[in-house]
Design an enzyme around this catalytic site. Structure first.
Site, PDB file in Angstrom:
ATOM      1  N   SER A  64       0.825  -1.216   0.000  1.00  0.00           N
ATOM      2  CA  SER A  64       0.000   0.000   0.000  1.00  0.00           C
ATOM      3  C   SER A  64       0.856   1.261   0.000  1.00  0.00           C
ATOM      4  O   SER A  64       0.414   2.314  -0.461  1.00  0.00           O
ATOM      5  CB  SER A  64      -0.957   0.002   1.196  1.00  0.00           C
ATOM      6  OG  SER A  64      -0.231  -0.033   2.409  1.00  0.00           O
ATOM      7  N   ASN A  76       1.952  -4.317 -14.640  1.00  0.00           N
ATOM      8  CA  ASN A  76       0.889  -5.269 -14.970  1.00  0.00           C
ATOM      9  C   ASN A  76      -0.177  -5.327 -13.875  1.00  0.00           C
ATOM     10  O   ASN A  76      -1.049  -6.181 -13.910  1.00  0.00           O
ATOM     11  CB  ASN A  76       1.458  -6.659 -15.260  1.00  0.00           C
ATOM     12  CG  ASN A  76       2.218  -7.245 -14.102  1.00  0.00           C
ATOM     13  OD1 ASN A  76       2.472  -6.574 -13.100  1.00  0.00           O
ATOM     14  ND2 ASN A  76       2.600  -8.502 -14.230  1.00  0.00           N
ATOM     15  N   ASP A  82       2.356 -18.724 -12.055  1.00  0.00           N
ATOM     16  CA  ASP A  82       1.704 -20.035 -12.039  1.00  0.00           C
ATOM     17  C   ASP A  82       2.696 -21.107 -11.624  1.00  0.00           C
ATOM     18  O   ASP A  82       3.904 -20.868 -11.536  1.00  0.00           O
ATOM     19  CB  ASP A  82       1.034 -20.351 -13.383  1.00  0.00           C
ATOM     20  CG  ASP A  82       1.996 -20.522 -14.527  1.00  0.00           C
ATOM     21  OD1 ASP A  82       3.032 -21.188 -14.360  1.00  0.00           O
ATOM     22  OD2 ASP A  82       1.710 -20.005 -15.618  1.00  0.00           O
ATOM     23  N   TYR A  85       6.176 -21.899 -13.288  1.00  0.00           N
ATOM     24  CA  TYR A  85       7.301 -20.967 -13.175  1.00  0.00           C
ATOM     25  C   TYR A  85       8.081 -21.345 -11.918  1.00  0.00           C
ATOM     26  O   TYR A  85       7.996 -20.693 -10.880  1.00  0.00           O
ATOM     27  CB  TYR A  85       6.761 -19.535 -13.091  1.00  0.00           C
ATOM     28  CG  TYR A  85       7.795 -18.458 -13.328  1.00  0.00           C
ATOM     29  CD1 TYR A  85       8.282 -18.195 -14.598  1.00  0.00           C
ATOM     30  CD2 TYR A  85       8.265 -17.684 -12.277  1.00  0.00           C
ATOM     31  CE1 TYR A  85       9.218 -17.195 -14.822  1.00  0.00           C
ATOM     32  CE2 TYR A  85       9.200 -16.674 -12.484  1.00  0.00           C
ATOM     33  CZ  TYR A  85       9.666 -16.446 -13.759  1.00  0.00           C
ATOM     34  OH  TYR A  85      10.593 -15.452 -13.961  1.00  0.00           O
TER      35      TYR A  85
END
Length: 144
Positions: A64, A76, A82, A85
């Site tokens: 934050s 992104n 996933d 990786y």
């Protein structure tokens, strides 16, 4: 308790810690010093590779305070790691876009992650009409 195999590719960063009772998000740290000018993009090494438990994925998001402290946003917006990786050279990185001139130093906490179970297998059932009540479309809840 799930276990995650982790390989540290930097001996300069603090080891990851799960702080029970505070939050189930785990802070990730910059593993390199970075100087960026406004508009620069950089994949910042987080200094770790992990092998997630079978059936899980990791979601990486900024902390934050990341924008306030460093003036960067995650390009992104949410990084998904996933289960495939998981190699020895699959180093986790933070795709930073600088909105102002900034410096990030080794061990600065710049993002966080948590793991989620993978989505179950689904299939789509094509229909002519949906039976739910309309809410007014995307963005229709107003400003206040």
């Amino acid at each position: 308790m799930e276990k995650i195999k982790i390989r540290y590719v930097s001996d300069k960063i603090e080891k990851l810690k799960y702080i029970d009772g505070k939050s189930d998000w785990i802070d990730l740290r910059a593993a390199e010093d970075v100087v960026m000018k406004a508009g620069d993009f950089k994949l910042i090494s987080l200094g770790v590779c992990m092998e997630l438990p079978k059936g899980y994925e990791a979601h990486i998001v900024p902390r934050s305070s990341t924008f306030k402290n460093f003036g960067v946003i995650q390009a992104n917006h949410c990084g998904i790691v996933d289960g495939s990786y998981c190699g020895n050279e699959d180093i986790w990185r933070f795709p930073a876009l600088a909105m102002r001139d900034t410096e990030i130093h080794v061990n600065d906490r710049i993002c966080q992650f948590r793991i989620f179970k993978n989505q179950p297998a689904i299939e789509f059932d094509e229909v002519e009409f949906l039976t739910g009540a309309d809410r007014g479309g995307f963005g229709s809840t107003g400003k206040q």
